[in-house]
Design a protein around this motif. Structure first.
Motif, mmCIF file in Angstrom:
data_model
loop_
_atom_site.group_PDB
_atom_site.id
_atom_site.type_symbol
_atom_site.label_atom_id
_atom_site.label_comp_id
_atom_site.label_asym_id
_atom_site.label_seq_id
_atom_site.Cartn_x
_atom_site.Cartn_y
_atom_site.Cartn_z
ATOM 1 N N GLU A 126 28.987 16.864 -14.716
ATOM 2 C CA GLU A 126 29.160 18.103 -13.936
ATOM 3 C C GLU A 126 28.218 18.103 -12.732
ATOM 4 N N LYS A 127 26.980 17.703 -12.989
ATOM 5 C CA LYS A 127 25.971 17.749 -11.917
ATOM 6 C C LYS A 127 26.316 16.784 -10.786
ATOM 7 N N ILE A 128 26.718 15.571 -11.128
ATOM 8 C CA ILE A 128 26.944 14.601 -10.048
ATOM 9 C C ILE A 128 28.234 14.935 -9.283
ATOM 10 N N VAL A 129 29.255 15.361 -9.992
ATOM 11 C CA VAL A 129 30.514 15.723 -9.316
ATOM 12 C C VAL A 129 30.282 16.914 -8.373
ATOM 13 N N VAL A 136 28.198 15.737 -5.241
ATOM 14 C CA VAL A 136 29.025 14.971 -4.300
ATOM 15 C C VAL A 136 29.959 15.905 -3.526
ATOM 16 N N ALA A 137 30.520 16.886 -4.228
ATOM 17 C CA ALA A 137 31.417 17.849 -3.566
ATOM 18 C C ALA A 137 30.661 18.672 -2.533
ATOM 19 N N GLU A 138 29.424 19.023 -2.864
ATOM 20 C CA GLU A 138 28.605 19.809 -1.919
ATOM 21 C C GLU A 138 28.462 19.048 -0.586
ATOM 22 N N TYR A 139 28.375 17.724 -0.665
ATOM 23 C CA TYR A 139 28.230 16.896 0.542
ATOM 24 C C TYR A 139 29.587 16.537 1.156
ATOM 25 N N GLY A 140 30.658 16.837 0.457
ATOM 26 C CA GLY A 140 31.993 16.502 0.964
ATOM 27 C C GLY A 140 32.254 15.003 1.004
ATOM 28 N N LEU A 141 31.627 14.265 0.073
ATOM 29 C CA LEU A 141 31.711 12.802 0.117
ATOM 30 C C LEU A 141 32.606 12.220 -0.990
ATOM 31 N N GLN A 142 33.467 13.039 -1.570
ATOM 32 C CA GLN A 142 34.269 12.595 -2.711
ATOM 33 C C GLN A 142 35.025 11.291 -2.440
ATOM 34 N N GLU A 143 35.583 11.172 -1.252
ATOM 35 C CA GLU A 143 36.416 10.010 -0.906
ATOM 36 C C GLU A 143 35.652 8.697 -0.924
ATOM 37 N N GLN A 144 34.352 8.791 -0.709
ATOM 38 C CA GLN A 144 33.545 7.576 -0.537
ATOM 39 C C GLN A 144 32.897 7.084 -1.823
ATOM 40 N N ILE A 145 33.138 7.832 -2.913
ATOM 41 C CA ILE A 145 32.417 7.530 -4.160
ATOM 42 C C ILE A 145 33.305 6.809 -5.178
ATOM 43 N N VAL A 146 32.692 5.826 -5.860
ATOM 44 C CA VAL A 146 33.285 5.250 -7.071
ATOM 45 C C VAL A 146 32.313 5.556 -8.209
ATOM 46 N N GLU A 195 0.832 -1.209 0.000
ATOM 47 C CA GLU A 195 0.000 0.000 0.000
ATOM 48 C C GLU A 195 0.865 1.256 0.000
ATOM 49 N N ARG A 196 1.979 1.177 0.748
ATOM 50 C CA ARG A 196 2.805 2.358 0.960
ATOM 51 C C ARG A 196 3.397 2.846 -0.369
ATOM 52 N N ALA A 197 3.201 4.147 -0.624
ATOM 53 C CA ALA A 197 3.704 4.685 -1.886
ATOM 54 C C ALA A 197 5.212 4.897 -1.794
ATOM 55 N N GLU A 198 5.892 4.593 -2.863
ATOM 56 C CA GLU A 198 7.329 4.900 -2.929
ATOM 57 C C GLU A 198 7.581 5.537 -4.289
ATOM 58 N N HIS A 199 8.475 6.503 -4.303
ATOM 59 C CA HIS A 199 8.697 7.257 -5.539
ATOM 60 C C HIS A 199 10.163 7.168 -5.956
ATOM 61 N N ILE A 200 10.412 7.487 -7.202
ATOM 62 C CA ILE A 200 11.803 7.480 -7.689
ATOM 63 C C ILE A 200 12.581 8.514 -6.881
ATOM 64 N N PRO A 201 13.667 8.114 -6.222
ATOM 65 C CA PRO A 201 14.409 9.098 -5.422
ATOM 66 C C PRO A 201 15.321 9.976 -6.266
ATOM 67 N N THR A 202 15.555 11.179 -5.776
ATOM 68 C CA THR A 202 16.593 12.009 -6.390
ATOM 69 C C THR A 202 17.931 11.581 -5.790
ATOM 70 N N MET A 203 19.002 11.944 -6.467
ATOM 71 C CA MET A 203 20.338 11.637 -5.952
ATOM 72 C C MET A 203 20.556 12.372 -4.631
ATOM 73 N N ARG A 204 19.991 13.572 -4.538
ATOM 74 C CA ARG A 204 20.138 14.343 -3.298
ATOM 75 C C ARG A 204 19.449 13.630 -2.124
ATOM 76 N N ASP A 255 21.287 12.352 1.267
ATOM 77 C CA ASP A 255 20.792 12.748 2.595
ATOM 78 C C ASP A 255 20.609 11.517 3.484
ATOM 79 N N LEU A 256 20.104 10.449 2.888
ATOM 80 C CA LEU A 256 19.880 9.218 3.658
ATOM 81 C C LEU A 256 21.199 8.552 4.071
ATOM 82 N N LEU A 257 22.143 8.506 3.133
ATOM 83 C CA LEU A 257 23.351 7.694 3.351
ATOM 84 C C LEU A 257 24.519 8.443 3.983
ATOM 85 N N LYS A 258 24.476 9.775 3.990
ATOM 86 C CA LYS A 258 25.703 10.530 4.290
ATOM 87 C C LYS A 258 26.327 10.169 5.632
ATOM 88 N N SER A 259 25.505 9.965 6.670
ATOM 89 C CA SER A 259 26.112 9.706 7.984
ATOM 90 C C SER A 259 26.869 8.382 7.962
#
Ligand code: G3P
Ligand code: CA
Length: 248
Positions: free
Chosen positions: A122-125, A128-138, A81-90, A94-98
């Motif tokens: 350009e958008k994804i780089v 990721v930089a805005e979140y400061g997560l560059q080191e954790q990304i492949v 029943e619970r609705a789920e939608h296509i997530p944005t990368m942002r 937000d969910l995974l950053k911690s």
């Protein structure tokens, strides 16, 4: 063997959803999560595997023909029943950053081999930089030019070349390393688990992450178990699997 959740925990929950990622991030011992990105017609990065919305949602058409607000009206087929939608990368960051600041890796697959989505890198780089997560990304892609673009934008970015066959991954990685004057082995190889077509010693010292198709929610799990020893003997260092929760 390092274990990653492929499209999140995508065997028991709908792939590439916040639910599938939340399940994955809470698995003790998981190395990372893999996901796929596409671009809407108003330039928003969204997390969905196919170029079209037909298979995973109640909508019809190409992601690139929807605006984000239109895409958000679609419902992912959850069987619940619970609705789920296509997530944005942002939303996903937000969910995974911690957890990512505590070591969880994220493999962002740029799904741009069919449509090249100008501006996607350009958008994804930048995000990721805005979140400061560059080191954790492949970053990975089946489209090698896209990896060159990511490197141009973010020279320290970790890259993985995708192809069905390990031999093709190696061939492309060697080409990119030569072109960019990178150290041998700096580009990871991301072949299909069914495409291990060259001996382990040819990829010795390299990161080899294999992936598998099929067995996605809501198809019934087969109960089959992977032979990690065989993969290890073939030079594999990491696996992307749909049901990491049964191995960890
Ligand atoms: O990134 C590894 C793997 O996900 C590539 O294949 O079709 O599952 O995106 P696919
Ligand atoms: Ca993928």
């Amino acid at each position: 063997m390092k274990i990653w959740a492929h499209r999140g925990c995508s065997q028991n929950y709908p792939e590439n959803t916040l639910t599938s990622f939340e399940k994955a991030m809470n698995i003790e011992g998981i190395s990372g999560i893999e996901l796929d990105i596409q671009l809407t017609n108003d330039g928003e990065l969204v997390v969905i595997h196919d170029e079209k919305v037909d298979r995973t949602t109640d909508g019809i058409g190409f992601v690139r023909d929807f605006s984000l607000s239109e895409l958000k009206t679609l419902h992912i087929r959850t069987g619940e029943e619970r609705a789920e939608h296509i997530p944005t990368m942002r939303e996903v960051l937000d969910l995974l950053k911690s957890r990512m600041f505590n070591g969880l890796k994220l493999n962002i697959e740029l799904k741009n081999s069919v449509y090249h989505y100008p501006g996607m890198e350009e958008k994804i780089v930048k995000l990721v930089a805005e979140y400061g997560l560059q080191e954790q990304i492949v970053y990975s892609s089946f489209y090698p030019n896209s990896l060159l673009k990511v490197h141009e934008l973010e020279p320290a970015a970790k890259l993985g070349v995708l192809n069905g066959a390990l031999s093709n991954c190696l061939f492309m990685a060697l080409g990119i390393e030569d072109l960019l004057k990178l150290e041998r082995g700096s580009i990871a190889l991301h072949p299909s688990g069914n495409g291990l077509d060259i001996p382990a010693d040819m990829v010795s010292g390299r990161t080899v992450r294999v992936w598998f198709g099929g067995h996605l929610y809501p198809s019934k799990p087969t109960g089959g178990r992977m032979d990690f020893e065989r993969f290890e003997n073939a030079g594999v260092t990491d696996v992307f699997i749909n049901e990491p929760e049964v191995y960890l």
